[in-house]
Design a protein around this motif. Structure first.
Motif, PDB file in Angstrom:
ATOM      1  N   PHE A 217     -38.009   5.116 -39.120  1.00 27.45           N
ATOM      2  CA  PHE A 217     -37.773   6.331 -37.919  1.00 27.45           C
ATOM      3  C   PHE A 217     -38.203   7.637 -38.577  1.00 27.45           C
ATOM      4  CE2 PHE A 217     -35.248   9.715 -36.094  1.00 27.45           C
ATOM      5  CZ  PHE A 217     -35.641   9.614 -34.778  1.00 27.45           C
ATOM      6  N   LEU A 218     -37.528   7.730 -39.862  1.00 29.74           N
ATOM      7  CA  LEU A 218     -38.202   9.240 -40.669  1.00 29.74           C
ATOM      8  C   LEU A 218     -39.679   9.258 -40.992  1.00 29.74           C
ATOM      9  CD1 LEU A 218     -36.981  11.784 -41.579  1.00 29.74           C
ATOM     10  CD2 LEU A 218     -36.694  10.339 -43.809  1.00 29.74           C
TER      11      LEU A 218
ATOM     12  N   PHE B  10     -46.180  11.141 -37.485  1.00 33.00           N
ATOM     13  CA  PHE B  10     -46.790  11.968 -36.208  1.00 33.00           C
ATOM     14  C   PHE B  10     -46.813  13.651 -36.649  1.00 33.00           C
ATOM     15  CE2 PHE B  10     -45.486   8.165 -33.767  1.00 33.00           C
ATOM     16  CZ  PHE B  10     -46.695   7.922 -33.174  1.00 33.00           C
ATOM     17  N   GLY B  11     -45.648  13.894 -37.416  1.00 29.06           N
ATOM     18  CA  GLY B  11     -45.845  15.283 -37.602  1.00 29.06           C
ATOM     19  C   GLY B  11     -46.922  15.634 -38.233  1.00 29.06           C
TER      20      GLY B  11
ATOM     21  N   THR C  99     -33.786  18.615 -39.252  1.00 28.18           N
ATOM     22  CA  THR C  99     -34.614  19.451 -40.003  1.00 28.18           C
ATOM     23  C   THR C  99     -36.138  19.238 -40.158  1.00 28.18           C
ATOM     24  OG1 THR C  99     -33.825  18.506 -41.962  1.00 28.18           O
ATOM     25  CG2 THR C  99     -32.686  20.248 -41.219  1.00 28.18           C
ATOM     26  N   THR C 100     -36.310  17.734 -40.263  1.00 28.33           N
ATOM     27  CA  THR C 100     -37.880  17.486 -40.160  1.00 28.33           C
ATOM     28  C   THR C 100     -38.608  17.850 -38.973  1.00 28.33           C
ATOM     29  OG1 THR C 100     -37.053  15.348 -41.688  1.00 28.33           O
ATOM     30  CG2 THR C 100     -39.228  15.481 -40.895  1.00 28.33           C
ATOM     31  N   VAL C 101     -37.786  17.453 -37.966  1.00 29.05           N
ATOM     32  CA  VAL C 101     -38.708  17.686 -36.599  1.00 29.05           C
ATOM     33  C   VAL C 101     -38.702  19.335 -36.591  1.00 29.05           C
ATOM     34  CG1 VAL C 101     -38.693  17.295 -34.162  1.00 29.05           C
ATOM     35  CG2 VAL C 101     -37.955  15.779 -35.660  1.00 29.05           C
TER      36      VAL C 101
ATOM     37  N   LEU D 108     -41.016  20.417 -28.269  1.00 28.73           N
ATOM     38  CA  LEU D 108     -40.746  19.610 -29.600  1.00 28.73           C
ATOM     39  C   LEU D 108     -39.085  19.915 -30.111  1.00 28.73           C
ATOM     40  CD1 LEU D 108     -41.787  17.207 -30.952  1.00 28.73           C
ATOM     41  CD2 LEU D 108     -42.761  18.715 -32.828  1.00 28.73           C
ATOM     42  N   ASN D 109     -38.899  21.289 -30.163  1.00 24.71           N
ATOM     43  CA  ASN D 109     -37.603  21.829 -30.428  1.00 24.71           C
ATOM     44  C   ASN D 109     -36.694  21.299 -29.658  1.00 24.71           C
ATOM     45  OD1 ASN D 109     -37.623  22.927 -32.961  1.00 24.71           O
ATOM     46  ND2 ASN D 109     -37.357  25.003 -32.317  1.00 24.71           N
TER      47      ASN D 109
END
Lengths: 191, 104
Positions: free
Chosen positions: A11-12, A18-19, B3-5, B42-43
């Motif tokens: 998942f991460l 994608f990020g 936090t990553t997103v 996205l947030n």
């Protein structure tokens, strides 16, 4: 949803991949010299955001992102660039020999592969089960199929019904406004 | 994971703001605005997922908000690009350096 997915390294890793994709192509959007290149990079960034939506469990938004943004808004952008004339240089027909064949091969392989893989993995979802809705959805969850679209649709048509109607009115006004603005006043120009 | 997103979203928002501030082609400025709106979406989705993971009620509110942001973004692109075409017809340019009639 799938709470077990949240702590998995898959998942991460998908979120980070994608990020990075979104941020890299997003930086191309604001640094590209010609607007067409910026538009293509933005298409890629929007696809990456759609991937993030899918990883985060918002499958309906991921589909809507591809349909509305990549299929609608970006086509509009490219059309306007075509009308206005984006670049100073004229584009070559085919910069590298055989690049079209390569691009077509990649597109066919990726899209065809995902269709084949998706059809194979989603096989249990297409079994029609008679019976009450709750039992069917429980079976769907057990088969690994998300109920995200159903849930978002239920929210849209019940709790957010009034904003939904207002949004449709807004879109109607935007259509009329875009037509009026882009049509111009031909009668006065002829004078 | 939240936090990553949020970091990704913040980076995309920063890129969008940088594009709006630095670019001079009005079409590219619109594209940067789309980046900003996507960062906001996205947030919304990330917090919706987070809310669901801690067991909050009605965990799809953020996604419903994102749908409306998408509607507004589509309307904004349609009207904005109509404006760009009208502007190009009247002024023959899409550079914001040449369109400074309302600048002080």
């Amino acid at each position: 949803m799938y709470p077990d997915l949240q702590s998995s390294p898959w998942f991460l890793g998908a979120v980070i991949a994608f990020g990075l994709w979104a941020v890299a192509t997003g930086s191309v959007v604001i640094t590209a010299q010609r607007p067409v290149h910026a538009a293509l990079a933005l298409v890629s960034a929007l696809m990456a955001v759609a991937g993030l939506f899918a990883v985060l469990g918002a499958e309906f938004l991921a589909g809507a992102q591809v349909l509305v943004y990549v299929g609608g808004v970006m086509v509009l952008f490219v059309f306007v660039i075509m009308v206005v004339g984006g670049g100073r240089k004229t584009a070559e027909v085919e910069p590298v020999s055989g690049v079209r064949f390569l691009a077509a091969t990649v597109v066919v392989l990726v899209i065809g592969g995902s269709i084949v893989l998706g059809a194979r993995s989603a096989q249990p979802a297409f079994e029609l089960r008679p019976g009450p809705r709750a039992a069917a959805s429980k079976d769907a969850v057990r088969a690994g199929v998300s109920r995200n679209t159903e849930d978002v649709g239920t929210d849209l048509y019940t709790r957010a019904a009034l904003p939904f109607e207002v949004a449709s009115l807004l879109l109607l006004v935007a259509i009329v406004g875009a037509v009026v603005l882009a049509k111009g006043r031909r009668v006065e120009q002829d004078d | 994971m939240l936090t990553t997103v949020l970091t990704i979203s913040g980076l995309m928002f920063a890129l969008g703001v940088a594009g709006v501030l630095t670019r001079r082609n009005i079409i590219v400025i619109f594209m940067a605005i789309e980046l900003i709106l996507n960062a906001a979406n996205l947030n919304f989705v990330a917090f919706s997922r987070y809310w669901a993971s801690i067991g909050g009620i009605s965990p799809h509110t953020g996604e419903v908000f994102a749908v409306f942001v998408m509607v507004v973004a589509a309307a904004e692109a349609a009207v904005g690009l109509g404006l760009v075409i009208a502007l190009y017809r009247n002024r023959g340019t899409v550079s914001v350096d040449d369109i400074d009639l309302l600048k002080w």
